[in-house]
Scaffold this motif. Structure first.
Motif, mmCIF file in Angstrom:
data_model
loop_
_atom_site.group_PDB
_atom_site.id
_atom_site.type_symbol
_atom_site.label_atom_id
_atom_site.label_comp_id
_atom_site.label_asym_id
_atom_site.label_seq_id
_atom_site.Cartn_x
_atom_site.Cartn_y
_atom_site.Cartn_z
ATOM 1 N N ALA A 106 48.758 91.849 82.632
ATOM 2 C CA ALA A 106 50.132 92.910 82.404
ATOM 3 C C ALA A 106 51.308 91.624 82.608
ATOM 4 N N VAL A 107 51.228 91.116 83.035
ATOM 5 C CA VAL A 107 51.980 89.760 82.976
ATOM 6 C C VAL A 107 52.335 88.452 81.188
ATOM 7 N N GLU A 108 50.871 89.083 80.582
ATOM 8 C CA GLU A 108 50.833 88.032 79.499
ATOM 9 C C GLU A 108 50.862 89.434 78.574
ATOM 10 N N ALA A 109 50.887 90.573 78.669
ATOM 11 C CA ALA A 109 51.341 91.252 77.827
ATOM 12 C C ALA A 109 52.712 91.529 77.458
ATOM 13 N N ALA A 110 53.184 91.760 78.711
ATOM 14 C CA ALA A 110 54.967 91.207 79.052
ATOM 15 C C ALA A 110 55.553 90.233 78.283
ATOM 16 N N GLY A 111 54.687 88.887 78.127
ATOM 17 C CA GLY A 111 55.347 87.842 77.914
ATOM 18 C C GLY A 111 56.241 87.211 78.992
ATOM 19 N N VAL A 112 55.872 87.477 80.307
ATOM 20 C CA VAL A 112 57.125 87.029 81.113
ATOM 21 C C VAL A 112 56.940 85.767 82.256
ATOM 22 N N GLY A 113 55.850 85.367 81.321
ATOM 23 C CA GLY A 113 55.342 84.204 82.776
ATOM 24 C C GLY A 113 54.249 84.118 82.249
ATOM 25 N N GLU A 114 53.427 83.461 83.904
ATOM 26 C CA GLU A 114 51.942 83.866 83.628
ATOM 27 C C GLU A 114 51.320 83.563 85.318
ATOM 28 N N VAL A 115 49.983 83.966 85.726
ATOM 29 C CA VAL A 115 50.241 83.928 87.204
ATOM 30 C C VAL A 115 49.351 82.679 87.221
ATOM 31 N N ASP A 116 49.262 81.912 88.015
ATOM 32 C CA ASP A 116 48.662 80.535 88.208
ATOM 33 C C ASP A 116 48.004 80.651 88.788
ATOM 34 N N GLY A 117 47.430 81.198 89.926
ATOM 35 C CA GLY A 117 46.150 81.451 90.323
ATOM 36 C C GLY A 117 46.599 81.504 91.994
ATOM 37 N N ASN A 118 45.496 81.719 93.076
ATOM 38 C CA ASN A 118 45.095 81.741 94.485
ATOM 39 C C ASN A 118 44.949 80.496 95.624
ATOM 40 N N GLU A 119 45.487 80.985 96.183
ATOM 41 C CA GLU A 119 45.214 80.316 97.602
ATOM 42 C C GLU A 119 44.780 81.002 98.487
ATOM 43 N N PHE A 120 43.711 80.651 99.028
ATOM 44 C CA PHE A 120 43.286 81.594 100.376
ATOM 45 C C PHE A 120 42.978 80.089 101.234
ATOM 46 N N GLY A 121 43.035 80.946 103.210
ATOM 47 C CA GLY A 121 42.939 79.915 103.633
ATOM 48 C C GLY A 121 43.517 80.477 105.525
ATOM 49 N N GLY A 122 43.605 80.299 106.164
ATOM 50 C CA GLY A 122 44.138 80.533 107.394
ATOM 51 C C GLY A 122 44.223 82.085 107.508
ATOM 52 N N GLY A 123 43.572 82.966 107.205
ATOM 53 C CA GLY A 123 43.609 84.451 107.659
ATOM 54 C C GLY A 123 44.771 85.280 106.293
ATOM 55 N N ASP A 124 44.992 84.749 105.375
ATOM 56 C CA ASP A 124 45.581 84.746 104.158
ATOM 57 C C ASP A 124 45.240 84.853 102.709
#
Length: 114
Positions: A47-65
């Motif tokens: 959705a972000v790429e189609a809208a041309g508004v930026g990029e989703v850069d990833g995630n970080e898991f840890g500490g229950g979050d």
């Protein structure tokens, strides 16, 4: 003779959308929780790429979050496109921080509870 350093276009500051979801426990969450996050991330990336508004850069898991990171020229536009995917994730408590500009002590941020 011109100095090439002064001919460079000014690069606008990079804004960010940083979403944090509590998965429970103190680890990386359950397998089914991670699968939901990865699916939502793929949907939001498209959705972000189609809208041309930026990029989703990833995630970080840890500490229950889990934290999902996205960057672009306008945090509001980026969040608007990502919001349906973020709200669809069932994990609570959760919140999003919109960072309006580069990380700094005086940068404007806004917190949105999901």
């Amino acid at each position: 003779m011109q100095d090439a350093l002064f001919d460079l276009p000014e690069i606008p500051p990079e804004h960010a959308v940083i979403a944090r979801f509590h998965l429970g426990g103190d680890g990386f969450g359950e397998r089914d929780q991670r699968v939901l996050v990865f699916e939502a991330e793929r949907t939001m990336t498209a959705a972000v790429e189609a809208a041309g508004v930026g990029e989703v850069d990833g995630n970080e898991f840890g500490g229950g979050d889990v934290v999902i990171f996205a960057y672009g020229p306008d945090a509001e536009d980026l969040y608007r496109v990502m919001e349906p995917g973020l709200r669809a994730l069932p994990f609570r408590p959760a919140h999003v921080v919109l960072r309006h500009g580069e990380p700094a002590d005086d940068v404007v941020t806004e917190r949105i509870d999901l």
